[in-house]
Design an enzyme around this catalytic site. Structure first.
Site, short mmCIF file in Angstrom:
data_model
loop_
_atom_site.label_atom_id
_atom_site.label_comp_id
_atom_site.label_asym_id
_atom_site.label_seq_id
_atom_site.Cartn_x
_atom_site.Cartn_y
_atom_site.Cartn_z
N THR A 265 -1.23 7.48 -0.50
CA THR A 265 -2.56 7.27 -1.18
C THR A 265 -3.26 6.09 -0.69
O THR A 265 -4.73 6.12 -0.89
CB THR A 265 -2.62 7.09 -2.62
OG1 THR A 265 -2.01 5.88 -2.87
CG2 THR A 265 -1.72 8.36 -3.31
N ASP B 182 0.76 -2.99 12.09
CA ASP B 182 1.16 -3.47 10.66
C ASP B 182 1.54 -4.93 10.74
O ASP B 182 2.46 -5.22 11.23
CB ASP B 182 2.35 -2.57 10.24
CG ASP B 182 2.50 -2.86 8.75
OD1 ASP B 182 2.50 -2.24 7.95
OD2 ASP B 182 2.97 -4.15 8.31
N ASP C 35 4.98 -6.28 9.37
CA ASP C 35 6.19 -5.65 10.03
C ASP C 35 6.08 -6.51 11.26
O ASP C 35 7.42 -6.94 11.74
CB ASP C 35 6.01 -4.37 10.34
CG ASP C 35 6.21 -3.42 9.61
OD1 ASP C 35 6.95 -3.84 8.27
OD2 ASP C 35 6.09 -2.08 9.75
N ARG D 131 0.82 -1.28 -0.01
CA ARG D 131 0.04 0.17 0.07
C ARG D 131 0.94 1.26 -0.08
O ARG D 131 1.63 1.30 0.97
CB ARG D 131 -0.94 -0.10 1.16
CG ARG D 131 -2.12 -0.87 1.25
CD ARG D 131 -2.78 -0.58 2.55
NE ARG D 131 -2.47 0.06 3.64
CZ ARG D 131 -3.43 0.52 4.60
NH1 ARG D 131 -4.67 0.55 4.57
NH2 ARG D 131 -2.88 0.82 5.65
O1 LIG Z 1 -7.26 -3.24 2.59
P1 LIG Z 1 -5.84 -2.36 2.43
O2 LIG Z 1 -6.15 -1.01 2.52
O3 LIG Z 1 -5.62 -2.73 0.93
O4 LIG Z 1 -4.73 -2.82 3.29
C1 LIG Z 1 -4.43 -4.07 3.79
C2 LIG Z 1 -3.09 -4.58 3.12
O5 LIG Z 1 -2.30 -3.92 3.98
C3 LIG Z 1 -1.27 -4.95 4.41
O6 LIG Z 1 -0.27 -4.90 3.52
P2 LIG Z 1 0.97 -3.84 3.37
O7 LIG Z 1 0.58 -3.04 2.23
O8 LIG Z 1 1.30 -3.37 4.77
O9 LIG Z 1 2.23 -4.78 2.77
P3 LIG Z 1 3.16 -5.70 3.61
O10 LIG Z 1 2.28 -7.01 3.94
O11 LIG Z 1 4.05 -5.91 2.62
O12 LIG Z 1 3.55 -5.16 4.90
C4 LIG Z 1 -1.99 -5.83 4.71
O13 LIG Z 1 -1.33 -7.30 4.69
C5 LIG Z 1 -3.04 -5.94 3.41
O14 LIG Z 1 -2.42 -6.66 2.50
O1 LIG Z 2 -4.16 -1.83 10.15
C1 LIG Z 2 -3.40 -2.22 9.19
C2 LIG Z 2 -4.04 -1.72 7.96
C3 LIG Z 2 -3.32 -2.30 6.90
N1 LIG Z 2 -2.19 -3.44 7.13
C4 LIG Z 2 -1.91 -3.52 8.43
O2 LIG Z 2 -0.98 -4.76 8.34
N2 LIG Z 2 -2.58 -3.14 9.26
MG LIG Z 3 2.41 -3.90 6.06
#
Ligand SMILES: O=P(O)(O)OC[C@H]1O[C@H](OP(=O)(O)OP(=O)(O)O)[C@H](O)[C@@H]1O
Ligand SMILES: O=c1cc[nH]c(=O)[nH]1
Ligand SMILES: [Mg+2]
Length: 209
Positions: free
Chosen positions: A108, A200, A203, A104
């Site tokens: 945005t 997160d 993370d 994400r």
């Molecule tokens: O419903 P949304 O608003 O799209 O958010 C959810 C997404 O955000 C997080 O991933 P992230 O972008 O943090 O990537 P990561 O798993 O690599 O940390 C999570 O694991 C989802 O994939």
């Molecule tokens: O709360 C949140 C939203 C998006 N992605 C995450 O990992 N946590």
């Molecule tokens: Mg993430």
């Protein structure tokens, strides 16, 4: 909502509470994500098709049900969805595994694709998409769009925590997809993080910041 299943099992709720605790470290967090995936997968896979096969017991020959075919694909949304894969393959060890890489944009909140590979062909498979978090729903809608563009038809999505906004968005965009959720939280904050949530997920699984 049709095709939306909220898990109420006390073991799932208990483990989600442990995940939320900010003092839960990487090692325990990872284990909990995997355990919850097993419990959610057990429920989400209750309609797997069976066929009777002949088995010889020590006493006699009988017809007895086994899973029909080997037609499951697990598709984690990277990174965080990877944490749930072993939970599903514990239940169905022969599953194929695809990958959908999305992150994400921090400003945005739109998903950006960086790596996608699916088992081919995928049209005859049951596809289980895994991601611990459904926030705005942007990533999940993009993941299902991608799978459908590649011929996927029979799709289930599993999320440990969902925001109401994301759940509604995914269900509206893809009403045919079965959505399994461990818990629906209160709301998204101004940074599109789920509240109370667990922070997160990626993370916390991988020990990054
Ligand atoms: O419903 P949304 O608003 O799209 O958010 C959810 C997404 O955000 C997080 O991933 P992230 O972008 O943090 O990537 P990561 O798993 O690599 O940390 C999570 O694991 C989802 O994939
Ligand atoms: O709360 C949140 C939203 C998006 N992605 C995450 O990992 N946590
Ligand atoms: Mg993430």
């Amino acid at each position: 909502m049709e095709n939306v299943y909220i898990m109420e099992h006390p073991l799932i709720q208990h483990k989600i509470s442990l995940l939320r605790d900010k003092s839960t470290g990487t090692n325990e967090f990872r284990k909990l994500i995997e355990e919850i995936a097993v419990l959610m997968g057990f429920e989400a896979l209750r309609d797997l098709p069976l066929e009777d096969v002949e088995v010889e017991t020590p006493l006699e020959t009988c017809m007895t049900p086994m899973i029909a075919g080997k037609k499951l694909a697990v598709v984690p949304v990277l990174r965080a969805g990877l944490g749930m894969v072993n939970g599903i393959t514990t239940l169905v060890p022969s599953a194929k595994i695809g990958h959908i890489g999305l992150y994400r944009d921090p400003e945005t909140h739109e998903p950006h694709e960086y790596y996608c590979k699916l088992p081919d062909p995928i049209d005859q498979r049951l596809i289980v998409v895994t991601d611990p978090m459904l926030a705005t729903g942007g990533s999940a809608v993009a993941a299902v769009d991608f799978i459908k563009e590649h011929g996927g038809k029979n799709i289930k999505c599993m999320f440990i925590i969902a925001a109401p906004e994301g759940l509604e968005r995914l269900h509206k965009a893809h009403p045919d997809v079965q959505i399994y959720v461990g818990h629906v939280d209160r709301e998204l904050n101004e940074n599109a993080y789920i509240c109370p949530g667990l922070g997160d997920a990626g993370d916390r699984i991988f020990g990054t910041k």
